[in-house]
Each structure stands twice: as C-alpha cells, then as structure tokens.
Design a protein around this motif. Structure first.
Motif, PDB file in Angstrom:
ATOM      1  N   GLU A 253       0.765  -1.366  -0.015  1.00  9.74           N
ATOM      2  CA  GLU A 253       0.102   0.171   0.132  1.00  9.74           C
ATOM      3  C   GLU A 253       0.949   1.316   0.021  1.00  9.74           C
ATOM      4  O   GLU A 253       0.813   2.229  -0.833  1.00  9.74           O
ATOM      5  CB  GLU A 253      -0.656  -0.276   1.099  1.00  9.74           C
ATOM      6  N   ARG A 254       1.874   1.329   0.732  1.00  8.84           N
ATOM      7  CA  ARG A 254       2.639   2.296   1.051  1.00  8.84           C
ATOM      8  C   ARG A 254       3.369   2.964  -0.251  1.00  8.84           C
ATOM      9  O   ARG A 254       3.582   3.886  -0.569  1.00  8.84           O
ATOM     10  CB  ARG A 254       3.783   2.237   2.267  1.00  8.84           C
ATOM     11  N   TYR A 255       4.216   1.747  -0.880  1.00 10.07           N
ATOM     12  CA  TYR A 255       4.874   1.904  -2.006  1.00 10.07           C
ATOM     13  C   TYR A 255       4.209   1.702  -3.466  1.00 10.07           C
ATOM     14  O   TYR A 255       5.014   1.703  -4.472  1.00 10.07           O
ATOM     15  CB  TYR A 255       6.220   1.092  -1.824  1.00 10.07           C
TER      16      TYR A 255
ATOM     17  N   LEU B 279      -7.286   0.631  -3.763  1.00  8.61           N
ATOM     18  CA  LEU B 279      -6.891   0.023  -2.592  1.00  8.61           C
ATOM     19  C   LEU B 279      -6.971   1.109  -1.459  1.00  8.61           C
ATOM     20  O   LEU B 279      -7.551   0.650  -0.280  1.00  8.61           O
ATOM     21  CB  LEU B 279      -4.960  -0.416  -2.765  1.00  8.61           C
ATOM     22  N   ASP B 280      -6.608   2.216  -1.724  1.00  9.35           N
ATOM     23  CA  ASP B 280      -6.680   3.399  -0.669  1.00  9.35           C
ATOM     24  C   ASP B 280      -8.528   3.450  -0.378  1.00  9.35           C
ATOM     25  O   ASP B 280      -8.648   3.674   0.724  1.00  9.35           O
ATOM     26  CB  ASP B 280      -6.184   4.673  -1.266  1.00  9.35           C
ATOM     27  N   HIS B 281      -9.002   3.241  -1.360  1.00 11.74           N
ATOM     28  CA  HIS B 281     -10.609   3.708  -1.323  1.00 11.74           C
ATOM     29  C   HIS B 281     -11.043   2.548  -0.332  1.00 11.74           C
ATOM     30  O   HIS B 281     -11.678   2.479   0.624  1.00 11.74           O
ATOM     31  CB  HIS B 281     -11.226   3.600  -2.679  1.00 11.74           C
ATOM     32  N   ILE B 282     -10.655   1.245  -0.660  1.00 15.14           N
ATOM     33  CA  ILE B 282     -11.020   0.248   0.184  1.00 15.14           C
ATOM     34  C   ILE B 282     -10.624   0.166   1.604  1.00 15.14           C
ATOM     35  O   ILE B 282     -11.360   0.071   2.623  1.00 15.14           O
ATOM     36  CB  ILE B 282     -10.285  -1.200  -0.329  1.00 15.14           C
ATOM     37  N   ARG B 283      -9.411   0.823   1.935  1.00 14.00           N
ATOM     38  CA  ARG B 283      -8.865   0.930   3.254  1.00 14.00           C
ATOM     39  C   ARG B 283      -9.765   1.960   4.025  1.00 14.00           C
ATOM     40  O   ARG B 283     -10.037   1.712   5.010  1.00 14.00           O
ATOM     41  CB  ARG B 283      -7.460   1.221   3.175  1.00 14.00           C
ATOM     42  N   GLU B 284      -9.950   3.091   3.132  1.00 13.20           N
ATOM     43  CA  GLU B 284     -10.393   4.159   3.908  1.00 13.20           C
ATOM     44  C   GLU B 284     -12.079   3.767   4.243  1.00 13.20           C
ATOM     45  O   GLU B 284     -12.419   4.054   5.439  1.00 13.20           O
ATOM     46  CB  GLU B 284     -10.726   5.402   2.901  1.00 13.20           C
ATOM     47  N   GLU B 285     -12.619   2.885   3.262  1.00 12.60           N
ATOM     48  CA  GLU B 285     -13.891   2.519   3.503  1.00 12.60           C
ATOM     49  C   GLU B 285     -14.061   1.666   4.924  1.00 12.60           C
ATOM     50  O   GLU B 285     -14.937   1.800   5.679  1.00 12.60           O
ATOM     51  CB  GLU B 285     -14.423   1.750   2.361  1.00 12.60           C
ATOM     52  N   SER B 286     -13.170   0.805   4.856  1.00 12.81           N
ATOM     53  CA  SER B 286     -13.171  -0.112   6.085  1.00 12.81           C
ATOM     54  C   SER B 286     -12.749   0.295   7.578  1.00 12.81           C
ATOM     55  O   SER B 286     -13.254   0.115   8.334  1.00 12.81           O
ATOM     56  CB  SER B 286     -12.273  -1.407   5.798  1.00 12.81           C
TER      57      SER B 286
END
Lengths: 477, 477
Positions: A253-255, B279-286
């Motif tokens: 995720e980070r990179y 991926l960022d969107h999924i993480r933020e949602e969860s």
C-alpha cells in the motif's frame, strides 16, 4: 461496471441462474406428482432441457462470479450447480469461494476428482487447498507431483498463513544484467505469454541472486542498445518468505507495488509476491476482524445448518455470560439498598451502558492508532490525560442532563447528584481502562485488539453498578 | 520488508526522528535556563546542528513514511518537522496523511504556499486537496491553472467521493488500432517514462472512443509485425465516471485488475482507474466502517484537543442515552415487582446482555452476507428459521444453565424457570430482529449496516427487561 458484450451485473447473472434452477425444481415436482418419480430418476426431455439451459447460463461466467453464485445458493442447489460446471473450472472456482463453502464442496468430491483438479493448479494454489484436504488425499497429491512442483508445494506449505511464503507464487520472469534491452525484448518474444500481472522483470546473477529489477515501463521507453545493468532499478523493495504478511501488505500500500521479489537469506530469488494475493489477504484480515468483533469464531456458510452456527457463536456467549454474571453479583451485593429505593434499579443500566459505549470509543481509537504505529506505550500518560479530559467533559454534560432528569422524575435532588457523580466516575473509569488495557496488551506482547471490547464492557458494567449503587448507599439511605 | 541500502524499519526511522526532536527540546530548555532565551530565539550553534541532524534524517524518507511520522507526532513537533521538509515534498506528503492531519497542516499554510504546492500536482491529486481548502484559496487555485488542467480539476470535483470519477486520473497512454506493434514500440520510446502502473495501453479511434486495450504482457511477446487490432483485447472491463466506487473496487478484486479505462456514455476515453487508488479507497471505507461501529463520526487526530474529540463522539452517546433511558422506563414500570423481589434487579442485566450479544452476532452475519450479495430479501424466511433455531438452541442451553444457577442462588425453582424462559424468549427476539432489521433496511433502500448494532441492542435491552420482569410479575408474585 461495463463489459461490452456481457453487460449483465452480478445480481442479474445470479437471478438468471436462480431462474434456471427454479424451472428445474418445478419440473421435478411436476414429474413427481404426475408419475410418482423420484427427482433423481427424472429423465424427461423438459428436465434435460432445463439442465442444458442452466449449463448455458453458467458457461460465460468468470470463476470469481461462479464462486459468488455458489456462495449465494442453499446447499442442495449449490451442489446441483457444482455438478453442472465444466470440471476444468473446478480448480479456479475452489480457489475463489469462501473457506466454509470450499470445505463443503471438497467434502462432496472423491480423491480421484480432487487429484484431477490439482493437476491444473500451480503449487502456490495447491497450498491454498491443502488445508481442507484429508491427510490421505494430501499424501496422494504429493505422490502425483513431479519433483520440482513437489518441492514448491512443500515450500509453500512450510509457512504459516500469515507469512509472505504462503502468499508468494513461483512465476519468476527473470533475466541477466549483462545483456542489452534489445536482447531482452527478443528473449521475451520466445514466450507465449508473460506471467499475469508482470510489471517488472527480475534481474539475477549466475548464483540466482537478485541484483535488481527492470520495470516494463522502463524497458519500453529506454534505448534498446543499453544494457540491463544500466537501466534496472538497483534497490528494489524485497521480502523474505518468513516476513509477516501484514507488513508486506502495508509495504504494498505504502509504496504502491504491483509485484515484488521474494528472496532468501542469501539474496537468492525464491518467489514473487503479487498485489492481488496481497489484496485478498487484506480483505480476509479485515473480514476476520469484523467477525471477531461480533464474537463469531470464523466465517459462516450462511446456508449451513443450525448446529454449525451454534458452535461458531458459542465461545463469545460463554464469556459474556461470565461477565454478565459477575456484574449481577455486584448488584446483588447492594440488595438492601435497592430494596429501599427501587428507582436505582431503573437507573443503573444507564450508568453502565453509557460507560461501556464511551469506553469502546476510546479503546477503538487507541487500538487503531497502535495498529498504525501512530502511538506507542511511551504516549500512555499523554493519551490518558486527554481521554480523562474527554470522559470528564462527557460526564459533566450527559451526567448533568441525566441527573436533572432523575431529579425531576423521582423528585429527589440528591438522587440527581448521585446519578451525575456516578456517570462521571464511570466515564473516567472507561477512559482509564480504554487507554490502559490496550497499552498493557502491547506490553505483554499481545494483540491489543483481542477481546478489548469484552474486557472494557465487563469493567464498565460491574464498575458502573458498583459506583452507582455504592454512592447511593452512602448518600441516599 | 527489506530494502538493501535502507534497512531501517518504519519504527526505527520514526525513533530516529524522535531522537533528533528530543535533542532539540533539551537544547531549547538548556538555553532557556542558562540564558533566559525564548526557545524561538535560540540561535546557538548546537541548536542549529540539531536542526541539521533532523533534516538529514528526514531527507531519505519516502513521502508515505514522512506522512506516518507526521501523524505520530504531537502538534508542536509535527509543525517543526513540517517546516523542515523540503517544500518540493509538501504536495506528496499532504496527499498521504490522514484527513485530520491534512486539515491541521493546511491550516498552517498561507495561500501563496498552497498555490506553490498545487503547481506540482496532477488535477486528480488537486481534487483530493480541494475539500480542505477555503473557497477563496480554491478560486485562486483555479485562476492559476491552464485551461486543460482547469477543465480536468473541474471534472474531478464534479463527482462525489464515492464515485469512480473522483478516483480516476488523467494519464492515458493511448494508441491507434491500425498500426503495427513495431510502430507502437518505437512510439513509446519517444516518452521519457510511461505513467505509473501502466500495464496496458488504451486503443482509441479517431473519435477518441475506446475500442480495446493492449496489455504490455502481450505487446512484449507478440510478433512486432502484427497490427494492434489483431493483438488487443476487444472487450475490456470499463467503468463510467458515475459508477459507484465500491462496485469498481469489487470488480478490481474480482478480476484482478491493475488499471482500467473510464469511458463516458459515448464510449469516449475520459480517464484511468488505477489499483492503488482503489486500494486506498477500500482501506478508507473499512476504517470508516470500523470507526462508525464504535460510534466515532470520523477519523480522529490522536493528538488533537479534548473538545474536538468530545464533539466527534457526541452523536452516538446521545443516541445511546436515549435508548438507555427507554430501557430504564421499562424497568421503572415494574417498580412494584422489583420491590417485592430484589433478586430480579440483579438478574435482569444478564437477560438483556446475552440477548444483545446474540443479536449482534446475527445482524453482523446477515449484513455481511447482504454486502457480499450472498443473500437478498427473498431469503428472509429461510434465514429467519435458521436464526430462530440458533436462538432456541442457545436459549435452552445457556438459559438452562443460568436458570439452574438462579435456582440455586436464590433457592427458588420458579425463579430459575422464569430466568430460562426469559433468556430463551429474548434470544428469539434477538434472532427475529437480527434478520428483520437489515432486511427492512434493504427494502427501504438504506445501508443495512447503518446503526444496526444500536437498534438491535436497544431492542434486546428494553425487550429483555420487559420479558423478564413481565414473566416475573405473572409467575412469581
């Protein structure tokens, strides 16, 4: 989502399969009534047509979509659909369904069928199935593999589910560093296809050690005369098979990684980690967490029987029963007080409930910040001061409101004061425990999320009853 | 994770920055004590050296790592680190930090500084910052952009946060279909670099309409003499800017996508969706979901002040207060009963608590299956039967145990029977509501997860008290 040529949404596709199944059912019932035939024996033309219709509707579906259809079907219908899939799809579908459904499907297959499925799978995929196979089936499976695949399967099985080694695959598009890009381009054309998701080639020396990676993005724009060693990235992010899968997911995720090489202690290339496996891992983890928070041991097959579900939910209810029983004993200790002032019995759940909620807010916040490495135990004092401040503010405000209500309802200003004081004290207790419990768990090297909600609710329940009834005994009798 | 040449883990890197900050603090304090200087005025050599040391430690960090460092620092130190970053990094770091920290940092920057940062950002990245900017700053920002970028920023801002249009970028590596792969390869070499994460080229016609995609995996292995139209995939998964971001995320997971084209109603290519944004969107949602479950309105800056936190946790506590108050009124209605048998006051929280837990297990299960499209409202009857079965089993077992305990504790077999009956009935109520509440929410076209836990806990609390005290009134007095 739009796919020209296949414009059906998942729900519509599922409905089509359901319709086909429904038609089958009706035909079976009809045949049963009219001819007294058992459903399995029905061999009428209309029945066969309905089956063909079902197969036709299943044929164009992606394995991931078929997996969804299977998960959404009751047990009998699930098996019917399963039996009418092309066997070539069995492997991929088994990899896509949830653990509970996979277990159910594998139970229905004999060893020969399982071994046939296994032939089409890569070693890392086999490893995913292996946990649901019997010891005997697994042994036969090993015997059936060639030496290279057997070694890889053994390697994949040797890591825990939460390690990089269990997630990596063995598709390693690798090149040497002392050749020109032109040569690399010519070399690649000898393949029919590059491994899925290839975004970079791994550059290795004669010893099989990783010396760099060549992103396709660079390969395509750089001058073909140049050498791989000049164009490659020399310090790529790499993982070891023993690395924690969560840490790897965080690094992805980070990179913003798509693929990453996995190397052993001697920097030898042993595997490849791909973003889709990592994504699956993240999703499984977060689902697991959500289920555990509600006290469910594992994912449930929503159509499984009652007893399976009872067992899945057992543990948490037992723990809760114990904590509720302790709280009940606290109340019982103040029997005399309640006897004299029954209003206390009506008000005490409010004190306990608000404390539990507030405590859960604090603990969620702290656990989350610990997980994101935003805080560690060195911040305990600072966080404690803040949370006690929040608890005090909420206690004065909401406790004040509730105290006023209690005063008016029962016409007793002293009862109102006791109510306010008890709520404030219980909120302070909630803040204290909300910070200290996760910090203590970290000190004891345990997962701070584990059972945190149960513990704090138990404390604010028993604590709330004790504080409220205790204050009442002192000041109201 | 291992990066040859930079083998420090995140925690170690953070500790280094902390150490550098600590040295600064000590120097400031010393200067203050010895010379009566204000910390801001300190211009001693040692102080400057410590600052240089801090900058040196920050320099090699990835923007995502710097974001983590900033999130983990108390407000003052966060600003100190921020001021010693290279301004060229400001933009990327702002994109990486959490919403709460971004807001805090932007508050400290004047318009000129913000506009300077904006110059280095792509329109889709600017759109992410825009929500935290003042109206005036945003207008100036628009005035500063050239026509093309202005149009793209306006486009990105015109979609809701949960739409594909808000996640897509505008880097569109596109080619024509009537050229050879050789020509494509030569064309690509004119670029200095392909857009990040490029795994496929978009094939468009003269009207800008998407006709296919050419995966780099195919471009690299196919015969260079062949035409793009022969090698390209003709039915790629595409999205519309209005599509729901959650659906897109699901499609990315399901079909293992890295990038996907976004097209308008006329099939014209308008943007690109990349897996890292998804991926960022999924993480933020969860994360959002996890916070909401604990009744936190939004992500909290763990180092923000008490009042900010109090306001963030306000709403849920207020709702909980109301439900707790209602439960309290139910108890109050049985004042006479409790007065005669105080044991009831001690036992009633057990009945309510177990019901709440069991109901939450059911509702979590159902909401999850609804979210995964495994069930819909047509399954209500079947699920109801199953959950009532689970409730009945748990009620007889745990209720039986508790009934026995109550009998022994209070030496009253009838009290034990009432306890068992009340627990069983409340577990049946929990099962009923655990299925019906989410199904009803779906029927009303609302998110079944929303507030489900609050509602069911309120029902099993009030319901549990009512059932237990009601049965006691009937059979024990």
């Amino acid at each position: 989502m739009h796919q020209p040529g296949n414009n059906l949404t998942q729900q519509a596709r599922l409905d089509e399969v359901r319709d086909a199944l429904l038609r089958l059912h009706r035909l079976d019932e009809l045949a049963h009534r009219q001819h007294g035939l058992q459903p399995e024996r029905v061999e009428l033309l209309s029945h066969r047509q309905a089956l063909v219709d079902l197969e036709r509707r299943l044929a164009p579906l992606h394995p991931a979509d078929i997996a969804d259809v299977l998960e959404a079907l009751p047990l009998n219908e699930r098996l019917l659909v399963w039996q009418h899939l092309r066997p070539a799809l069995y492997g991929e579908v088994l990899l896509e369904v949830s653990d509970a459904v996979r277990e159910h499907l594998l139970e229905q297959m004999d060893d020969a069928a399982i071994l046939q499925v296994a032939e089409h799978l890569a070693p890392d995929e086999l490893a995913d199935l292996a946990q649901d196979l019997s010891r005997r089936t697994l042994r036969e499976l090993f015997d059936n593999l060639d030496v290279a695949r057997r070694a890889r399967l053994r390697s994949a099985l040797s890591y825990r589910e939460d390690q990089v080694g269990a997630l990596m695959d063995f598709e390693l598009p690798s090149i040497r560093e002392d050749v020109s890009l032109e040569t690399v381009l010519r070399y690649l054309r000898r393949f029919k296809e590059l491994p899925e998701h290839t975004d970079k080639l791994f550059v290795v020396n004669e010893g099989g050690q990783l010396v760099g990676v060549l992103p396709l993005r660079r390969l395509l724009v750089a001058d073909p005369e140049r050498l791989v060693s000049e164009v490659m990235a020399k310090e790529p992010v790499t993982f070891a098979p023993e690395d924690d899968a969560d840490d790897a997911a965080e690094a992805f995720e980070r990179y913003d990684l798509i693929t990453a090489p996995v190397v052993d202690h001697q920097q030898r290339l042993v595997g490849r980690l791909v973003v889709d496996e990592v994504l699956d891992h993240i999703r499984e983890e977060s689902q697991q967490e959500a289920l555990q928070r509600a006290g469910l041991r594992e994912e449930e097959d929503i159509f499984a029987g009652v007893w399976r579900s009872v067992r899945n939910r057992w543990g948490w209810l037992a723990i809760n029963l114990v904590t509720a029983f302790i709280a009940s004993r606290v109340i019982d200790a103040f029997e005399g007080t309640i006897e004299q002032l029954v209003a206390l019995a009506a008000l005490m759940p409010i004190v306990a409930g608000i404390g539990g909620n507030s405590g859960n807010q604090t603990i969620t916040m702290i656990v989350r910040s610990l997980a994101l490495d935003q805080v560690d135990t060195s911040h305990t004092r600072r966080l404690l001061l803040k949370e006690l401040g929040v608890g005090l503010a909420n206690g004065m405000i909401w406790g004040g409101v509730l105290g006023l209500v209690a005063w008016l309802l029962y016409d007793s200003p002293m009862l109102g004061l006791v109510m306010t004081a008890a709520m404030t004290l219980n909120l302070l207790l909630a803040a204290l425990m909300g910070v200290l419990i996760p910090m203590l768990q970290v000190r004891l090297r345990r997962d701070p999320a584990l059972g945190s909600s149960v513990i704090i609710t138990a404390m604010t329940d028993s604590g709330g009853f004790f504080i409220f009834l205790g204050l009442a005994s002192l000041f109201l009798l």
